[in-house]
Design an enzyme around this catalytic site. Structure first.
Site, PDB file in Angstrom:
ATOM      1  N   ASP A  32      -7.216   1.996  -1.521  1.00 60.47           N
ATOM      2  CA  ASP A  32      -6.378   1.834  -2.724  1.00 60.47           C
ATOM      3  C   ASP A  32      -6.779   0.530  -3.413  1.00 60.47           C
ATOM      4  O   ASP A  32      -7.354  -0.356  -2.789  1.00 60.47           O
ATOM      5  CB  ASP A  32      -4.894   1.807  -2.310  1.00 60.47           C
ATOM      6  CG  ASP A  32      -3.967   2.051  -3.499  1.00 60.47           C
ATOM      7  OD1 ASP A  32      -4.446   2.494  -4.566  1.00 60.47           O
ATOM      8  OD2 ASP A  32      -2.744   1.813  -3.353  1.00 60.47           O
ATOM      9  N   GLU A  33      -6.456   0.401  -4.699  1.00 59.86           N
ATOM     10  CA  GLU A  33      -6.781  -0.794  -5.502  1.00 59.86           C
ATOM     11  C   GLU A  33      -8.273  -1.124  -5.381  1.00 59.86           C
ATOM     12  O   GLU A  33      -8.650  -2.295  -5.209  1.00 59.86           O
ATOM     13  CB  GLU A  33      -5.921  -1.999  -5.061  1.00 59.86           C
ATOM     14  CG  GLU A  33      -4.418  -1.777  -5.165  1.00 59.86           C
ATOM     15  CD  GLU A  33      -3.859  -1.892  -6.577  1.00 59.86           C
ATOM     16  OE1 GLU A  33      -4.633  -2.208  -7.506  1.00 59.86           O
ATOM     17  OE2 GLU A  33      -2.656  -1.618  -6.742  1.00 59.86           O
TER      18      GLU A  33
ATOM     19  N   ARG B  60       4.331  -2.690 -14.904  1.00 66.88           N
ATOM     20  CA  ARG B  60       5.228  -2.685 -13.746  1.00 66.88           C
ATOM     21  C   ARG B  60       6.605  -2.164 -14.152  1.00 66.88           C
ATOM     22  O   ARG B  60       7.422  -1.836 -13.312  1.00 66.88           O
ATOM     23  CB  ARG B  60       5.428  -4.125 -13.175  1.00 66.88           C
ATOM     24  CG  ARG B  60       4.191  -4.862 -12.681  1.00 66.88           C
ATOM     25  CD  ARG B  60       3.389  -4.070 -11.722  1.00 66.88           C
ATOM     26  NE  ARG B  60       2.332  -3.355 -12.410  1.00 66.88           N
ATOM     27  CZ  ARG B  60       1.689  -2.308 -11.884  1.00 66.88           C
ATOM     28  NH1 ARG B  60       1.985  -1.869 -10.700  1.00 66.88           N
ATOM     29  NH2 ARG B  60       0.738  -1.687 -12.556  1.00 66.88           N
TER      30      ARG B  60
ATOM     31  N   LYS C 267      -1.741   6.898  -7.921  1.00 67.64           N
ATOM     32  CA  LYS C 267      -2.918   6.667  -7.051  1.00 67.64           C
ATOM     33  C   LYS C 267      -2.461   6.317  -5.625  1.00 67.64           C
ATOM     34  O   LYS C 267      -2.949   6.889  -4.655  1.00 67.64           O
ATOM     35  CB  LYS C 267      -3.798   5.525  -7.609  1.00 67.64           C
ATOM     36  CG  LYS C 267      -4.384   5.803  -8.968  1.00 67.64           C
ATOM     37  CD  LYS C 267      -5.259   4.674  -9.457  1.00 67.64           C
ATOM     38  CE  LYS C 267      -4.520   3.397  -9.774  1.00 67.64           C
ATOM     39  NZ  LYS C 267      -3.492   3.496 -10.827  1.00 67.64           N
ATOM     40  N   THR C 268      -1.523   5.361  -5.530  1.00 71.06           N
ATOM     41  CA  THR C 268      -1.057   4.952  -4.205  1.00 71.06           C
ATOM     42  C   THR C 268      -0.349   6.130  -3.531  1.00 71.06           C
ATOM     43  O   THR C 268      -0.522   6.370  -2.328  1.00 71.06           O
ATOM     44  CB  THR C 268      -0.096   3.742  -4.337  1.00 71.06           C
ATOM     45  OG1 THR C 268      -0.797   2.720  -5.049  1.00 71.06           O
ATOM     46  CG2 THR C 268       0.340   3.205  -2.997  1.00 71.06           C
TER      47      THR C 268
ATOM     48  N   GLN D   4      -6.990  -2.755 -14.329  1.00 72.00           N
ATOM     49  CA  GLN D   4      -6.126  -3.644 -13.535  1.00 72.00           C
ATOM     50  C   GLN D   4      -6.929  -4.542 -12.609  1.00 72.00           C
ATOM     51  O   GLN D   4      -6.413  -5.031 -11.605  1.00 72.00           O
ATOM     52  CB  GLN D   4      -5.145  -2.814 -12.707  1.00 72.00           C
ATOM     53  CG  GLN D   4      -4.154  -2.052 -13.554  1.00 72.00           C
ATOM     54  CD  GLN D   4      -3.136  -1.340 -12.692  1.00 72.00           C
ATOM     55  OE1 GLN D   4      -2.309  -1.966 -12.033  1.00 72.00           O
ATOM     56  NE2 GLN D   4      -3.194  -0.034 -12.680  1.00 72.00           N
TER      57      GLN D   4
HETATM   58  P1  ATP Z   1      -0.520   1.265  -9.990  1.00 70.15           P
HETATM   59  O1  ATP Z   1      -1.693   1.515 -10.886  1.00 70.15           O
HETATM   60  O2  ATP Z   1       0.494   0.402 -10.629  1.00 70.15           O
HETATM   61  O3  ATP Z   1      -0.915   0.869  -8.615  1.00 70.15           O
HETATM   62  P2  ATP Z   1      -0.256   3.964  -9.063  1.00 70.15           P
HETATM   63  O4  ATP Z   1      -1.221   4.748  -9.866  1.00 70.15           O
HETATM   64  O5  ATP Z   1      -0.639   3.603  -7.697  1.00 70.15           O
HETATM   65  O6  ATP Z   1       0.225   2.693  -9.885  1.00 70.15           O
HETATM   66  P3  ATP Z   1       2.073   4.997  -7.802  1.00 70.15           P
HETATM   67  O7  ATP Z   1       2.668   3.695  -7.454  1.00 70.15           O
HETATM   68  O8  ATP Z   1       1.453   5.805  -6.754  1.00 70.15           O
HETATM   69  O9  ATP Z   1       1.092   4.794  -9.040  1.00 70.15           O
HETATM   70  O10 ATP Z   1       3.161   5.910  -8.521  1.00 70.15           O
HETATM   71  C1  ATP Z   1       3.992   5.412  -9.561  1.00 70.15           C
HETATM   72  C2  ATP Z   1       5.366   6.037  -9.430  1.00 70.15           C
HETATM   73  O11 ATP Z   1       5.250   7.437  -9.645  1.00 70.15           O
HETATM   74  C3  ATP Z   1       5.951   5.875  -8.040  1.00 70.15           C
HETATM   75  O12 ATP Z   1       7.345   5.659  -8.172  1.00 70.15           O
HETATM   76  C4  ATP Z   1       5.688   7.217  -7.370  1.00 70.15           C
HETATM   77  O13 ATP Z   1       6.651   7.525  -6.392  1.00 70.15           O
HETATM   78  C5  ATP Z   1       5.758   8.187  -8.549  1.00 70.15           C
HETATM   79  N1  ATP Z   1       4.885   9.375  -8.399  1.00 70.15           N
HETATM   80  C6  ATP Z   1       3.564   9.383  -8.133  1.00 70.15           C
HETATM   81  N2  ATP Z   1       3.090  10.647  -8.108  1.00 70.15           N
HETATM   82  C7  ATP Z   1       4.135  11.459  -8.368  1.00 70.15           C
HETATM   83  C8  ATP Z   1       4.307  12.892  -8.491  1.00 70.15           C
HETATM   84  N3  ATP Z   1       3.301  13.726  -8.346  1.00 70.15           N
HETATM   85  N4  ATP Z   1       5.548  13.345  -8.784  1.00 70.15           N
HETATM   86  C9  ATP Z   1       6.587  12.506  -8.955  1.00 70.15           C
HETATM   87  N5  ATP Z   1       6.501  11.156  -8.859  1.00 70.15           N
HETATM   88  C10 ATP Z   1       5.287  10.646  -8.569  1.00 70.15           C
HETATM   89 MG    MG Z   2      -0.866   1.725  -6.780  1.00 71.33          MG
END
Ligand code: ATP
Ligand code: MG
Length: 702
Positions: free
Chosen positions: A220-221, A588, A35-36, A251
């Protein structure tokens, strides 16, 4: 990075969310699903695709640290320095609008911002004055913040008193608090949102201007937005509907600060019809075992959006749960394990985080880490800006900018000691209350009148003259202001060497910053803005690790009463939130997740018998590796050993390599037990982790 490369770095669902520009987008997806990453890439994509059309993109995230990281990442993706961006938190962005438009809503431009500490000081003062038990201040602050984040003013509460279950004293404190804030020309964090909403509602043309200026909104969040924050977004986003919000209802962990999961579950879709909902299913962060364990826990929550995450990171190591007799044994185990992981070269210290529910748990862990000489950093403890000398200095700086700031004046009136006694202070407070003016103005008036004795008058007058002298100079930067404080107020020379070093550090890092910008930055910095530092193990409470990831995570104190926390399990919704917190902590972890707990723990000055956390029952037995460490019985022969459980010499240390006749070569993960019943845990790369009784295992040391 060119647009097509930005798109190539994302998966199919992320791309759909990124390319969907015209309809509102709700990305409702699980932990670690990108997402981030999507929010960051979408910013870069919009920015580079048509700079004119998407000139100003607003990106909102949950703390300053996350905002800085997002900006750095975008700068990297675009290979271009970004100036004057609208990337920030709700508070920094609203403050920016208010500093610009304050006169339209009768707000003086030199208002100061009260952080949590200032707010608590004010509430303590009010409780004291109203003869209400002062120790209640934290609970009252949190209730007032909840009212404000739901846009409930004291008047709203009074006029609909039948509908709200609140006590009258609390309402009186709230009324008084609002009055004091006004009198001090100060805004707290929630005020920044409330005033901006009022500005938009009272001046539709101003709202329209910002709607036009901010061409795309990214959030975000989103699950942790409050009702007020949501309202702000709705006002800004409803005209063009060019908005993407990303969140995970599993979350949502800030109910106590007014976060409303309802925003992500229903409100957004209702207020932004034809929203495109995107579910990201691939988790890029964690191994299968970590996903299975965390999913088994969170799926127990009712009223959630069901989500199934998959990963191609492989099955990974089993999640381990260790149960110890005491918290000291637990801490020693954590420290020893970290040392082993480090010595084996598998991980560096900054790959590792130790998480706990409440800060007081860290003491024993800190001791154990020190004993093993492991460098660590506590994230979210008293940060640099909370140090006493920095807070004192900032109080002087705030007073220079805004003389009506009562909280700052109370802080420095005897700092350095000026011999202004309690009776004088009470006199000043009473007079200020009667006249309805600030303490500073009251002191100014009193020093002109006959009400005070000569010596007291001189002391108060001295302070006023110094502050007036300072204000009469042209002050541009922080350095200018600190130098003037040094010249006119005998404060800096009273400081010890360590405090002086901190002030030098402040001047070194922010000396050239304009004073007003510095004050906003420091006031809007929160405890969880601490950065994860290179070369150190991170220690922090669960709330602080939102959005972060670590290769190895230890969640300690998995005991009923701690996780779930006894103060937060009154209702089933409270319990659900504790479960979400646990889930967020588990997710995490990228490679290895350890969960630990102890039977005996010192909590709030007494030893307690603890039971394993009720959440552990939800984890299927085969998903996890369970170990219960028994106490080593004291030897009857030695008196010295009565209180100490001295462990016997065990045949294997963690990290030893062994050979098994069937499973081949493996590495010892753990070795424990009593003389005739020693158990070993061995990781065989081709088979996985095995727990074996040493006497039957036929292991050969290699
Ligand atoms: P959270 O719910 O904990 O906030 P999130 O959904 O925001 O997590 P991110 O932090 O954006 O997830 O991504 C998690 C990991 O996956 C990070 O290390 C990011 O670099 C990697 N990532 C995200 N999208 C991709 C992608 N399309 N290909 C490869 N790696 C990815
Ligand atoms: Mg995130």
């Amino acid at each position: 990075m060119p647009e097509h490369l930005l798109l190539d770095s994302l998966n199919q669902q992320q791309r759909v969310a990124l390319e969907n520009i015209d309809a509102p987008v709700l990305v409702l997806a699980g932990a670690g699903s990108g997402k981030t990453q999507l929010v960051t890439y979408k910013y870069a994509y919009l920015y580079s695709s048509d700079k004119k059309k998407y000139g100003t993109i607003m990106a909102v995230t949950f703390n300053n640290k996350a905002a800085i990281e997002m900006k750095e990442r975008i700068t990297y993706l675009l290979s271009e320095d970004l100036n004057n961006t609208w990337i920030g938190t709700f508070y920094t962005l609203c403050n920016r609008i208010l500093r610009q438009e304050n006169n339209l809503i009768g707000l003086k431009g030199d208002y100061v911002i009260y952080d949590v500490d200032d707010q608590c000081r004010l509430i303590r003062h009010i409780l004291n004055d109203m003869k209400i038990y002062e120790a209640l201040y934290r609970g009252i602050a949190s209730k007032i913040n909840c009212f404000k984040s739901t846009l409930l003013s004291p008047d709203d509460l009074i006029s609909s008193s039948n509908n709200f279950d609140f006590d009258e004293k609390l309402l009186k404190v709230y009324v008084r608090y609002q009055d004091e804030m006004k009198r001090s020309n100060a805004l707290d964090f929630d005020d920044l949102i409330i005033y901006t909403i009022n500005l938009f509602l009272q001046h539709p043309q101003v709202l329209q201007r910002y709607q036009e200026q901010l061409s795309y909104i990214l959030v975000d969040e989103f699950q942790d937005t409050s009702f007020a924050q949501y309202h702000f977004l709705k006002l800004l986003g409803c005209a063009k509907r060019t908005i993407l919000v990303a969140g995970d209802d599993d979350q949502s962990i800030y109910k106590m600060r007014g976060a409303e999961n309802e925003n992500v579950l229903n409100r957004f879709e209702t207020d932004f019809p034809s929203t495109k909902i995107i579910n990201l299913k691939q988790n890029y962060r964690s191994t299968e075992n970590i996903l299975r364990v965390s999913h088994s826990v969170i799926s127990q929550n009712k009223c959630r959006t069901p989500k199934e995450l998959w990963t191609n990171r492989g099955i990974g190591e089993k999640v381990c749960h260790y149960w110890f007799m005491t918290e000291e044994e637990e801490a020693k185990y954590v420290a020893k394990n970290i040392k082993d992981l480090y010595l084996k070269g598998s991980y560096s210290y900054d790959d590792i985080a130790i998480l706990y529910r409440v800060n007081l748990q860290s003491r024993v862990i800190e001791e154990a880490l020190k004993n093993e000489r492991i460098p660590f950093k506590i994230i979210g403890s008293a940060c640099f800006y909370q140090k006493k000398e920095i807070k004192d200095l900032v109080a002087y700086l705030k007073l220079i900018v805004n003389k009506d700031d009562n909280v700052s004046l109370r802080r420095i009136i005897n700092q350095p000691p000026r011999g202004i006694g309690i009776n004088t202070l009470i006199k000043v407070e009473n007079e200020a209350k009667r006249e309805g003016i600030s303490l500073y103005k009251t002191i100014q008036q009193m020093t002109q009148s006959k009400g005070l004795t000569g010596a007291v008058k001189e002391k108060l007058n001295g302070l006023i003259i110094s502050l007036e002298e300072i204000s009469s100079h042209e002050i541009n930067t922080l350095t200018d202001a600190i130098k003037l404080i040094g010249s006119y107020i005998g404060y800096i020379e009273t400081l010890d060497e360590c405090s002086l070093n901190n002030i030098s550090e402040l001047m070194y890092s922010h000396g050239k910053t304009p004073l007003d910008v510095f004050l906003d930055t420091v006031s809007l910095t929160t405890l969880n803005d601490d950065l994860v530092t290179r070369g150190y193990v991170s220690l922090t409470n669960l709330h602080n690790v939102k959005g972060l990831e670590f290769a190895v995570v230890f969640i300690t104190g998995l005991e009923d009463g701690l996780l779930p926390y006894f103060k937060a399990i009154d209702t089933s919704e409270d319990l659900n939130e504790e479960r979400r917190l646990f889930y967020m902590g588990m997710t995490r972890a990228k490679d290895i997740l350890f969960m630990t707990g102890a039977k005996k723990r010192r909590l709030y000055a007494k030893f307690q018998d603890q039971e394993p956390s009720r959440f552990l029952k939800d984890i299927p037995k085969d998903c996890c590796f369970w170990v219960e460490k028994k106490a080593v019985p004291p030897s009857p022969t030695s008196k010295l050993q009565i209180d100490k459980t001295i462990p016997m010499e065990l045949p294997y240390n963690t990290g030893c390599r062994v050979k098994h006749p069937k499973w081949g070569i493996g590495v010892i993960r753990d070795c424990y037990g009593e003389e005739n019943d020693i158990k070993v845990t061995v990781n065989f790369p081709n088979v996985g982790i095995k727990r074996l009784a040493l006497k039957y295992a036929n292991l050969e040391r290699i």
